[in-house]
Motif scaffolding. Structure first.
Motif, PDB file in Angstrom:
ATOM      1  N   GLN A   1       0.820  -1.212   0.000  1.00 25.75           N
ATOM      2  CA  GLN A   1       0.000   0.000   0.000  1.00 25.75           C
ATOM      3  C   GLN A   1       0.859   1.271   0.000  1.00 25.75           C
ATOM      4  N   PRO A   2       1.879   1.311  -0.860  1.00 25.66           N
ATOM      5  CA  PRO A   2       2.752   2.494  -0.847  1.00 25.66           C
ATOM      6  C   PRO A   2       2.094   3.744  -1.425  1.00 25.66           C
ATOM      7  N   HIS A   3       0.986   3.563  -2.081  1.00 30.04           N
ATOM      8  CA  HIS A   3       0.299   4.648  -2.772  1.00 30.04           C
ATOM      9  C   HIS A   3      -0.678   5.415  -1.887  1.00 30.04           C
ATOM     10  N   ARG A   4      -0.871   4.969  -0.627  1.00 28.85           N
ATOM     11  CA  ARG A   4      -1.888   5.605   0.198  1.00 28.85           C
ATOM     12  C   ARG A   4      -1.354   5.966   1.576  1.00 28.85           C
ATOM     13  N   ALA A   5      -2.156   6.769   2.274  1.00 28.31           N
ATOM     14  CA  ALA A   5      -1.881   7.137   3.663  1.00 28.31           C
ATOM     15  C   ALA A   5      -3.207   7.184   4.407  1.00 28.31           C
ATOM     16  N   ASP A   6      -3.138   6.965   5.707  1.00 28.28           N
ATOM     17  CA  ASP A   6      -4.314   7.095   6.568  1.00 28.28           C
ATOM     18  C   ASP A   6      -4.304   8.471   7.198  1.00 28.28           C
ATOM     19  N   LEU A   7      -5.419   9.137   7.146  1.00 30.00           N
ATOM     20  CA  LEU A   7      -5.572  10.419   7.825  1.00 30.00           C
ATOM     21  C   LEU A   7      -6.080  10.117   9.234  1.00 30.00           C
ATOM     22  N   ALA A   8      -5.426  10.667  10.246  1.00 25.85           N
ATOM     23  CA  ALA A   8      -5.752  10.311  11.630  1.00 25.85           C
ATOM     24  C   ALA A   8      -5.766  11.535  12.543  1.00 25.85           C
TER      25      ALA A   8
END
Length: 178
Positions: A92-99
């Motif tokens: 999943q290198p293409h995404r990030a989690d917003l937290a």
């Protein structure tokens, strides 16, 4: 004629190595949000020590470049924050989690949430991400903000978490293609 208040200047900046004063301010924001009823992983009462320990772990992740930490500041200091989590599985290198998009009650209804979200989205783009994902309490102010900013709802999970004072709350998952 009534006097009008001078506009408040809000700045958004990325913290690369949060120091003690910044951690103390972030601790205050977190405690205020939880005491205000926000379901953000913590139960009441939330001690200063527990909140500070959370932010120290976040700061360690920031230094290791596993996450990015943005803060919103007004004339009194840090009033809001959001994180992008980059430390995800290798497929999943293409995404990030917003937290942990948090705004202190003294800063609400001033556009801080929107400013933080737009900055987080831009940071995602600048970091080469093409997808952001988040979850939030169903029916809350944040859910309305995310929808207004073009985030797509992907589903609701009932009884996902607890309110800080107890009792179940649902969560809604959102994503945004960048």
């Amino acid at each position: 004629m009534p006097a009008t208040a001078a506009p408040t200047i809000i700045t958004i900046r990325r913290l690369m190595a949060p120091g003690p004063a910044e951690l103390a301010a972030l601790t205050d924001v977190l405690i205020d949000c939880v005491e205000g009823g926000a379901s953000v992983s913590f139960m009441l009462p939330l001690s200063h020590e527990r909140a500070l320990a959370f932010w120290q772990r976040v700061a360690d992740g920031v230094v290791r470049q596993e996450r990015a930490l943005l803060v919103a500041e007004d004339e009194a200091g840090i009033v809001g924050t959001v994180q992008l989590v980059f430390d995800l599985p290798e497929n999943q290198p293409h995404r990030a989690d917003l937290a942990k998009m948090l705004v202190h009650r003294r800063g609400r209804r001033r556009g801080l949430g929107e400013a933080l979200m737009r900055a987080a989205e831009q940071l995602g783009r600048d970091s080469g991400k093409s997808l952001l994902v988040l979850d939030t309490v169903t029916g809350g102010d944040a859910e309305r903000l995310y929808a207004r900013l073009g985030w797509q709802k992907s589903g609701v999970i009932p009884n996902y978490a607890l309110w800080p004072q107890g009792g179940y709350c649902d969560t809604t998952y959102f994503y945004k293609a960048l």
